[in-house]
Design a protein around this motif. Structure first.
Motif, PDB file in Angstrom:
ATOM      1  N   TYR A   1     -18.939 -15.989  20.096  1.00  0.00           N
ATOM      2  CA  TYR A   1     -19.446 -14.793  20.784  1.00  0.00           C
ATOM      3  C   TYR A   1     -19.537 -14.980  22.302  1.00  0.00           C
ATOM      4  CZ  TYR A   1     -20.119 -12.495  16.315  1.00  0.00           C
ATOM      5  OH  TYR A   1     -19.870 -11.906  15.097  1.00  0.00           O
ATOM      6  N   VAL A   2     -19.799 -16.204  22.758  1.00  0.00           N
ATOM      7  CA  VAL A   2     -19.841 -16.398  24.228  1.00  0.00           C
ATOM      8  C   VAL A   2     -18.433 -16.264  24.823  1.00  0.00           C
ATOM      9  CG1 VAL A   2     -21.937 -17.807  24.150  1.00  0.00           C
ATOM     10  CG2 VAL A   2     -19.714 -18.962  24.212  1.00  0.00           C
TER      11      VAL A   2
ATOM     12  N   ARG B   1     -29.625 -22.333  16.935  1.00  0.00           N
ATOM     13  CA  ARG B   1     -30.384 -21.096  16.829  1.00  0.00           C
ATOM     14  C   ARG B   1     -31.880 -21.402  16.861  1.00  0.00           C
ATOM     15  NH1 ARG B   1     -30.868 -15.709  17.657  1.00  0.00           N
ATOM     16  NH2 ARG B   1     -30.157 -14.462  15.891  1.00  0.00           N
TER      17      ARG B   1
ATOM     18  N   GLN C   1     -30.050 -20.265  22.968  1.00  0.00           N
ATOM     19  CA  GLN C   1     -28.860 -20.603  22.164  1.00  0.00           C
ATOM     20  C   GLN C   1     -27.562 -20.221  22.894  1.00  0.00           C
ATOM     21  OE1 GLN C   1     -27.595 -19.593  17.716  1.00  0.00           O
ATOM     22  NE2 GLN C   1     -27.299 -17.801  19.015  1.00  0.00           N
ATOM     23  N   ASP C   2     -27.438 -18.954  23.265  1.00  0.00           N
ATOM     24  CA  ASP C   2     -26.186 -18.479  23.858  1.00  0.00           C
ATOM     25  C   ASP C   2     -25.956 -19.104  25.231  1.00  0.00           C
ATOM     26  OD1 ASP C   2     -26.257 -16.883  21.659  1.00  0.00           O
ATOM     27  OD2 ASP C   2     -26.017 -14.988  22.723  1.00  0.00           O
TER      28      ASP C   2
ATOM     29  N   TYR D   1     -24.269 -22.471  24.869  1.00  0.00           N
ATOM     30  CA  TYR D   1     -22.840 -22.400  24.508  1.00  0.00           C
ATOM     31  C   TYR D   1     -22.009 -21.843  25.658  1.00  0.00           C
ATOM     32  CZ  TYR D   1     -23.519 -23.642  19.604  1.00  0.00           C
ATOM     33  OH  TYR D   1     -23.800 -24.329  18.450  1.00  0.00           O
TER      34      TYR D   1
ATOM     35  N   HIS E   1     -25.580 -13.594  15.941  1.00  0.00           N
ATOM     36  CA  HIS E   1     -24.767 -14.818  15.950  1.00  0.00           C
ATOM     37  C   HIS E   1     -25.691 -16.025  15.963  1.00  0.00           C
ATOM     38  CE1 HIS E   1     -24.998 -12.941  19.930  1.00  0.00           C
ATOM     39  NE2 HIS E   1     -25.219 -14.163  20.387  1.00  0.00           N
TER      40      HIS E   1
ATOM     41  N   ALA F   1     -22.246 -18.363  17.359  1.00  0.00           N
ATOM     42  CA  ALA F   1     -22.493 -18.144  18.795  1.00  0.00           C
ATOM     43  C   ALA F   1     -21.334 -18.634  19.666  1.00  0.00           C
ATOM     44  CB  ALA F   1     -23.794 -18.833  19.203  1.00  0.00           C
TER      45      ALA F   1
ATOM     46  N   LEU G   1     -28.582 -13.121  30.068  1.00  0.00           N
ATOM     47  CA  LEU G   1     -28.899 -13.451  28.669  1.00  0.00           C
ATOM     48  C   LEU G   1     -30.403 -13.595  28.447  1.00  0.00           C
ATOM     49  CD1 LEU G   1     -26.191 -16.199  27.927  1.00  0.00           C
ATOM     50  CD2 LEU G   1     -25.950 -13.712  27.974  1.00  0.00           C
TER      51      LEU G   1
END
Ligand code: NDP
Ligand code: GDR
Length: 348
Positions: free
Chosen positions: A233-234, A192, A12-13, A16, A187, A230, A85
């Motif tokens: 958050y990135v 997700r 996910q992260d 992004y 997040h 997310a 990550l």
């Protein structure tokens, strides 16, 4: 033009962050694991033909279990920024696969740090590294949790993240390296993974709404989490690496909701009475639970100028909308006679 290397780019992260860095003009390199099935779905929309000279996204096979390969990739790519990550990131699964989780999450981070130290020593650059830490490290310590809060991890995953955190601090202090630990609270997003509780809920609501599923089995509905988006958050990860000095930061919204409250909001938005569909199944309970997380991100706000831009309500709506659309697509495929895997039994 800067170059970034992301481990865990297919998650996910990772997806992004890759999007975010590409928009900033970076050349983005990602480490992907060899898999017998495709694992790059989240990157499809930004993937370009390897033969296209203008492409900014480059994928390389590698694994946090393979130290020599990590060194090779750093030497070959010569990144300015490295984002770690990659993880076996599921808390409940970590109770069943404790040793494997430690190998990827703790020792894997150490392998990357060791490769990074050697690379930084002779690259002629001053590369920077971001380590993906987690609010799970606070575990049983009561909220609000900030950088000053003691860690009390409650799962093999969280213990491994604590180890990775301290490896990062030690490499920073011992070798003078630019390493930041982000301590990110939960997040979520429409991307997700489907076995995390928010997505498990919105995925099921979409299918229930279209009559493709009736029941959703969940574990502890009273757990409270500080859920952000997310995409916000990135941006915080990147901001940490743009500072003059490396440091560790909590990233959170400062608001906390229970799983039950998430169900209430998401169910209401989908137009469903969730209480008619949800059943509690103890198989989803954790041997040791984290009851209450609520972050205090004052330091990130003050030093990074970071604040979340997407509200909890917007997050929930985006996830429900995304999963209603996915359910519609599944229904179309089913009606055309195609096979669609059952999601009713998401097993984590
Ligand atoms: P995901 O589970 O979605 O993604 C994990 C990524 O790690 C995937 O790309 C996965 O590859 C990769 N990976 C797993 N094992 C290995 C390995 N041995 N070698 C190389 N790559 C591997 O996680 P998220 O994107 O949600 O989270 C990103 C990071 O942030 C993780 O470290 C997570 O623990 C941490 N974190 C996440 C939070 C959240 O709320 N999302 C909060 C705090 C921290 P594959 O696709 O092949 O499985
Ligand atoms: P978490 O996320 O453990 O906080 O870790 P998850 O969504 O898995 O659980 C949140 C809370 O919901 C409760 N819960 C359930 N969880 C799952 N997965 N499935 C269920 O059926 C269910 N029912 C209730 C859980 O008990 C828990 O209390 C996530 C991961 O992304 C980590 O990698 C990251 O570090 C932390 O967030 C911050």
């Amino acid at each position: 033009m800067k170059t970034a290397l992301i481990s865990g780019i297919t998650g996910q992260d990772g997806s992004y962050l890759a999007e975010f860095l590409i928009q900033k003009g970076y050349q983005v390199h990602g480490i992907i694991r060899r898999s017998s099935s495709f694992n790059t779905d989240r990157l499809d929309h930004i993937y370009a033909d390897p033969h296209a000279s203008s492409r900014q996204l480059h994928l390389h096979y590698g694994d946090l279990a393979n130290a020599a390969r990590l060194s090779q990739l750093l030497e070959q790519i010569q990144p300015d920024e490295v984002y770690n990550l990659a993880a076996q990131s599921h808390v409940r699964v970590s109770f069943e696969q404790a040793e494997y989780t430690a190998d990827v999450v703790a020792t894997g981070a150490l392998r990357l740090l060791e490769a990074f130290r050697q690379y930084a020593g002779h690259s002629g650059k001053s590369p920077k590294l971001y380590q993906a830490g987690s609010s799970e490290m606070f575990g049983a310590t009561p909220p609000p949790q900030s950088e000053a809060t003691p860690f009390y991890p409650r799962s093999p995953y969280a213990v491994s993240k604590v180890a990775a955190h301290w490896y990062g601090v030690n490499f920073r202090e011992a070798h003078g390296l630019f390493i930041c630990n982000g301590i990110l609270f939960n997040h979520e997003s429409p991307r997700r993974g489907e076995t995390f509780v928010t997505r498990k809920i919105t995925r099921a609501l979409g299918r229930i709404k279209l009559g493709m599923q009736d029941k959703l089995y969940l574990g502890n509905l009273d757990a409270r989490r500080d859920w952000g988006h997310a995409a916000d958050y990135v941006r915080a990860m990147w901001l940490m690496l743009q500072q003059d000095t490396p440091d560790d930061y909590v990233v959170a919204t400062g608001q906390s909701y229970s799983v039950r409250e998430f169900l209430h909001l998401a169910g209401g938005y989908a137009g469903l009475d969730w209480t008619r569909h949800v059943e509690v199944d103890p198989r989803y309970f954790r041997p040791t639970e984290v009851d209450y997380l609520q972050g205090d991100a004052a330091k990130a706000r003050r030093i990074l100028g970071w604040a979340p831009e997407i509200s909890f309500e917007e997050l929930v709506r985006a996830m429900v909308d995304g999963d209603l659309e996915l359910a519609r697509q599944e229904q179309t495929l089913l009606r055309a006679g195609h096979l669609v895997p059952s999601r009713g039994a998401a097993h984590a």
